[in-house]
Design a protein around this motif. Structure first.
Motif, PDB file in Angstrom:
ATOM      1  N   HIS A 106       0.864  -1.184   0.000  1.00  0.00           N
ATOM      2  CA  HIS A 106       0.000   0.000   0.000  1.00  0.00           C
ATOM      3  C   HIS A 106       0.898   1.231   0.000  1.00  0.00           C
ATOM      4  O   HIS A 106       1.339   1.699   1.051  1.00  0.00           O
ATOM      5  CB  HIS A 106      -0.901  -0.032   1.242  1.00  0.00           C
ATOM      6  N   ALA A 107       1.182   1.760  -1.187  1.00  0.00           N
ATOM      7  CA  ALA A 107       2.148   2.858  -1.300  1.00  0.00           C
ATOM      8  C   ALA A 107       2.094   3.473  -2.689  1.00  0.00           C
ATOM      9  O   ALA A 107       1.626   2.847  -3.647  1.00  0.00           O
ATOM     10  CB  ALA A 107       3.570   2.356  -1.033  1.00  0.00           C
ATOM     11  N   GLY A 108       2.592   4.696  -2.787  1.00  0.00           N
ATOM     12  CA  GLY A 108       2.908   5.258  -4.076  1.00  0.00           C
ATOM     13  C   GLY A 108       4.213   4.666  -4.569  1.00  0.00           C
ATOM     14  O   GLY A 108       5.060   4.235  -3.774  1.00  0.00           O
ATOM     15  N   LEU A 109       4.407   4.633  -5.875  1.00  0.00           N
ATOM     16  CA  LEU A 109       5.603   4.000  -6.420  1.00  0.00           C
ATOM     17  C   LEU A 109       6.875   4.670  -5.921  1.00  0.00           C
ATOM     18  O   LEU A 109       7.798   3.998  -5.449  1.00  0.00           O
ATOM     19  CB  LEU A 109       5.560   4.042  -7.951  1.00  0.00           C
ATOM     20  N   ALA A 110       6.951   5.986  -6.000  1.00  0.00           N
ATOM     21  CA  ALA A 110       8.166   6.697  -5.616  1.00  0.00           C
ATOM     22  C   ALA A 110       8.443   6.592  -4.128  1.00  0.00           C
ATOM     23  O   ALA A 110       9.590   6.703  -3.686  1.00  0.00           O
ATOM     24  CB  ALA A 110       8.076   8.161  -6.033  1.00  0.00           C
ATOM     25  N   GLU A 111       7.385   6.391  -3.323  1.00  0.00           N
ATOM     26  CA  GLU A 111       7.532   6.337  -1.867  1.00  0.00           C
ATOM     27  C   GLU A 111       7.616   4.920  -1.311  1.00  0.00           C
ATOM     28  O   GLU A 111       7.734   4.728  -0.110  1.00  0.00           O
ATOM     29  CB  GLU A 111       6.344   7.053  -1.209  1.00  0.00           C
ATOM     30  N   SER A 112       7.551   3.921  -2.158  1.00  0.00           N
ATOM     31  CA  SER A 112       7.370   2.543  -1.691  1.00  0.00           C
ATOM     32  C   SER A 112       8.584   1.967  -0.975  1.00  0.00           C
ATOM     33  O   SER A 112       8.440   1.056  -0.152  1.00  0.00           O
ATOM     34  CB  SER A 112       7.014   1.638  -2.871  1.00  0.00           C
ATOM     35  N   GLY A 113       9.769   2.449  -1.299  1.00  0.00           N
ATOM     36  CA  GLY A 113      10.962   1.884  -0.684  1.00  0.00           C
ATOM     37  C   GLY A 113      11.258   0.464  -1.125  1.00  0.00           C
ATOM     38  O   GLY A 113      11.974  -0.272  -0.448  1.00  0.00           O
ATOM     39  N   LEU A 114      10.725   0.039  -2.268  1.00  0.00           N
ATOM     40  CA  LEU A 114      10.988  -1.314  -2.763  1.00  0.00           C
ATOM     41  C   LEU A 114      12.463  -1.470  -3.124  1.00  0.00           C
ATOM     42  O   LEU A 114      13.101  -0.521  -3.575  1.00  0.00           O
ATOM     43  CB  LEU A 114      10.120  -1.592  -3.982  1.00  0.00           C
ATOM     44  N   PRO A 115      13.002  -2.648  -2.923  1.00  0.00           N
ATOM     45  CA  PRO A 115      14.427  -2.848  -3.232  1.00  0.00           C
ATOM     46  C   PRO A 115      14.697  -2.641  -4.710  1.00  0.00           C
ATOM     47  O   PRO A 115      13.975  -3.167  -5.562  1.00  0.00           O
ATOM     48  CB  PRO A 115      14.688  -4.299  -2.801  1.00  0.00           C
ATOM     49  N   PRO A 116      15.722  -1.871  -5.055  1.00  0.00           N
ATOM     50  CA  PRO A 116      16.003  -1.590  -6.468  1.00  0.00           C
ATOM     51  C   PRO A 116      16.542  -2.810  -7.190  1.00  0.00           C
ATOM     52  O   PRO A 116      17.101  -3.727  -6.588  1.00  0.00           O
ATOM     53  CB  PRO A 116      17.060  -0.479  -6.386  1.00  0.00           C
ATOM     54  N   ALA A 117      16.348  -2.810  -8.502  1.00  0.00           N
ATOM     55  CA  ALA A 117      16.923  -3.818  -9.398  1.00  0.00           C
ATOM     56  C   ALA A 117      16.595  -5.238  -8.952  1.00  0.00           C
ATOM     57  O   ALA A 117      17.440  -6.122  -9.005  1.00  0.00           O
ATOM     58  CB  ALA A 117      18.439  -3.631  -9.510  1.00  0.00           C
ATOM     59  N   SER A 118      15.353  -5.468  -8.532  1.00  0.00           N
ATOM     60  CA  SER A 118      15.017  -6.768  -7.951  1.00  0.00           C
ATOM     61  C   SER A 118      13.847  -7.474  -8.632  1.00  0.00           C
ATOM     62  O   SER A 118      13.438  -8.537  -8.173  1.00  0.00           O
ATOM     63  CB  SER A 118      14.700  -6.605  -6.464  1.00  0.00           C
ATOM     64  N   PHE A 119      13.337  -6.928  -9.742  1.00  0.00           N
ATOM     65  CA  PHE A 119      12.197  -7.552 -10.400  1.00  0.00           C
ATOM     66  C   PHE A 119      12.548  -7.931 -11.835  1.00  0.00           C
ATOM     67  O   PHE A 119      13.076  -7.130 -12.597  1.00  0.00           O
ATOM     68  CB  PHE A 119      10.986  -6.609 -10.391  1.00  0.00           C
ATOM     69  N   ASP A 120      12.237  -9.179 -12.192  1.00  0.00           N
ATOM     70  CA  ASP A 120      12.471  -9.656 -13.554  1.00  0.00           C
ATOM     71  C   ASP A 120      11.509  -9.002 -14.541  1.00  0.00           C
ATOM     72  O   ASP A 120      11.804  -8.927 -15.734  1.00  0.00           O
ATOM     73  CB  ASP A 120      12.304 -11.178 -13.614  1.00  0.00           C
ATOM     74  N   LEU A 121      10.364  -8.577 -14.038  1.00  0.00           N
ATOM     75  CA  LEU A 121       9.370  -7.886 -14.853  1.00  0.00           C
ATOM     76  C   LEU A 121       8.746  -6.784 -14.009  1.00  0.00           C
ATOM     77  O   LEU A 121       8.343  -7.028 -12.866  1.00  0.00           O
ATOM     78  CB  LEU A 121       8.282  -8.868 -15.312  1.00  0.00           C
ATOM     79  N   VAL A 122       8.684  -5.588 -14.560  1.00  0.00           N
ATOM     80  CA  VAL A 122       7.907  -4.501 -13.959  1.00  0.00           C
ATOM     81  C   VAL A 122       6.789  -4.180 -14.944  1.00  0.00           C
ATOM     82  O   VAL A 122       7.049  -3.792 -16.088  1.00  0.00           O
ATOM     83  CB  VAL A 122       8.769  -3.261 -13.674  1.00  0.00           C
ATOM     84  N   SER A 123       5.567  -4.397 -14.515  1.00  0.00           N
ATOM     85  CA  SER A 123       4.394  -4.180 -15.348  1.00  0.00           C
ATOM     86  C   SER A 123       3.640  -2.954 -14.851  1.00  0.00           C
ATOM     87  O   SER A 123       3.247  -2.898 -13.675  1.00  0.00           O
ATOM     88  CB  SER A 123       3.477  -5.415 -15.311  1.00  0.00           C
ATOM     89  N   ALA A 124       3.429  -1.999 -15.732  1.00  0.00           N
ATOM     90  CA  ALA A 124       2.659  -0.800 -15.402  1.00  0.00           C
ATOM     91  C   ALA A 124       1.609  -0.618 -16.494  1.00  0.00           C
ATOM     92  O   ALA A 124       1.920  -0.140 -17.584  1.00  0.00           O
ATOM     93  CB  ALA A 124       3.563   0.421 -15.298  1.00  0.00           C
ATOM     94  N   GLN A 125       0.391  -1.054 -16.199  1.00  0.00           N
ATOM     95  CA  GLN A 125      -0.695  -1.029 -17.165  1.00  0.00           C
ATOM     96  C   GLN A 125      -1.610   0.164 -16.890  1.00  0.00           C
ATOM     97  O   GLN A 125      -2.338   0.176 -15.902  1.00  0.00           O
ATOM     98  CB  GLN A 125      -1.480  -2.339 -17.095  1.00  0.00           C
ATOM     99  N   TYR A 126      -1.523   1.176 -17.750  1.00  0.00           N
ATOM    100  CA  TYR A 126      -2.327   2.395 -17.614  1.00  0.00           C
ATOM    101  C   TYR A 126      -2.136   3.045 -16.243  1.00  0.00           C
ATOM    102  O   TYR A 126      -3.106   3.408 -15.574  1.00  0.00           O
ATOM    103  CB  TYR A 126      -3.811   2.098 -17.856  1.00  0.00           C
ATOM    104  N   PRO A 127      -0.904   3.227 -15.794  1.00  0.00           N
ATOM    105  CA  PRO A 127      -0.676   3.757 -14.444  1.00  0.00           C
ATOM    106  C   PRO A 127      -0.958   5.253 -14.370  1.00  0.00           C
ATOM    107  O   PRO A 127      -0.706   6.004 -15.320  1.00  0.00           O
ATOM    108  CB  PRO A 127       0.814   3.484 -14.205  1.00  0.00           C
ATOM    109  N   ALA A 128      -1.486   5.679 -13.239  1.00  0.00           N
ATOM    110  CA  ALA A 128      -1.707   7.116 -12.986  1.00  0.00           C
ATOM    111  C   ALA A 128      -0.569   7.620 -12.113  1.00  0.00           C
ATOM    112  O   ALA A 128      -0.720   7.826 -10.908  1.00  0.00           O
ATOM    113  CB  ALA A 128      -3.049   7.331 -12.305  1.00  0.00           C
ATOM    114  N   LEU A 129       0.591   7.801 -12.733  1.00  0.00           N
ATOM    115  CA  LEU A 129       1.789   8.241 -12.020  1.00  0.00           C
ATOM    116  C   LEU A 129       1.933   9.743 -12.187  1.00  0.00           C
ATOM    117  O   LEU A 129       2.075  10.243 -13.308  1.00  0.00           O
ATOM    118  CB  LEU A 129       3.030   7.530 -12.567  1.00  0.00           C
TER     119      LEU A 129
END
Length: 222
Positions: A106-129
């Motif tokens: 539950h977060a905004g993308l920029a604020e999420s604190g997700l670990p960088p360079a850790s996803f084999d796929l990043v999917s953004a379908q019609y995102p409201a960024l």
């Protein structure tokens, strides 16, 4: 309800990391309808990743969870991010009904604190960024992709230059695929960057009237 794998810089009492006003706006939108979207996975996502070997995926702006559930059913290790707690409650319910496990954030993308360079796929379908002067959302989107991994960003064609609607939606406030593509350097290879008819356009749901997509698929080389 959520399984937050990382805390953002300023989480609220319920664990949300991001702008509370943005979360409240999307909560109101979801609360106005029993179901906002079609409930089917996005056709462009299916077309782009159906043949990929599953790995770790980040679903940006997961909404009511149709893409996350579809990916999890195909063996992906899914992290799904969304600003609306209302949407996440619904998404978690759909995942439970489908018998799949999804990690909810539950977060905004920029604020999420997700670990960088850790996803084999990043999917953004019609995102409201939302756009910011420092391109925080675009940077976070690219930073999440692991070396060798893919970014698949899909949006409605023609919206980038669309006139504002009744003061409610101004396309100039949001991130579009061309803005992300402009940030791709030598460490990225663009595999798809095109406009195409929307795959499996839904007959109902909030985005059903959009008939064409812009699809950006890029691979991080290193």
């Amino acid at each position: 309800m959520t399984d937050d794998i990382a805390a953002g810089p300023s989480p609220t009492a319920d664990g949300y990391a991001g702008d509370p006003a943005v979360a409240a706006e999307w909560d109101r939108m979801y609360a106005d309808r029993e179901q906002l979207w079609s409930g089917a996975p996005n056709g462009a996502l299916v077309a782009e990743v159906a043949d990929l070997a599953p790995g770790r995926v980040l679903d940006v702006g997961c909404g009511e969870g149709a893409d996350a559930v579809w990916l999890a059913r195909r063996g992906w290790d899914v992290t799904a991010l969304e600003v609306s707690g209302v949407a996440l409650e619904r998404a978690a319910g759909h995942a439970s009904d489908a018998g799949v496990t999804v990690r909810w954030v539950h977060a905004g993308l920029a604020e999420s604190g997700l670990p960088p360079a850790s996803f084999d796929l990043v999917s953004a379908q019609y995102p409201a960024l939302l756009r910011t002067p420092d391109a925080a959302a675009e940077t976070a989107l690219l930073a999440a992709v692991a070396p060798g991994g893919l970014l698949v960003l899909v949006h409605h064609a023609g919206m980038e230059d669309h006139e504002p609607e009744d003061g409610r939606f101004d396309p100039a406030d949001y991130v579009w695929p061309s803005m992300v593509a402009a940030l791709l350097g030598d460490d990225w290879a663009v595999e798809v960057d095109e406009e195409r008819p929307r795959a499996d356009a839904p007959e109902d749901g909030a985005g059903a009237h959009h008939t064409h997509d812009v699809v950006l698929r890029a691979r991080r080389l290193r």
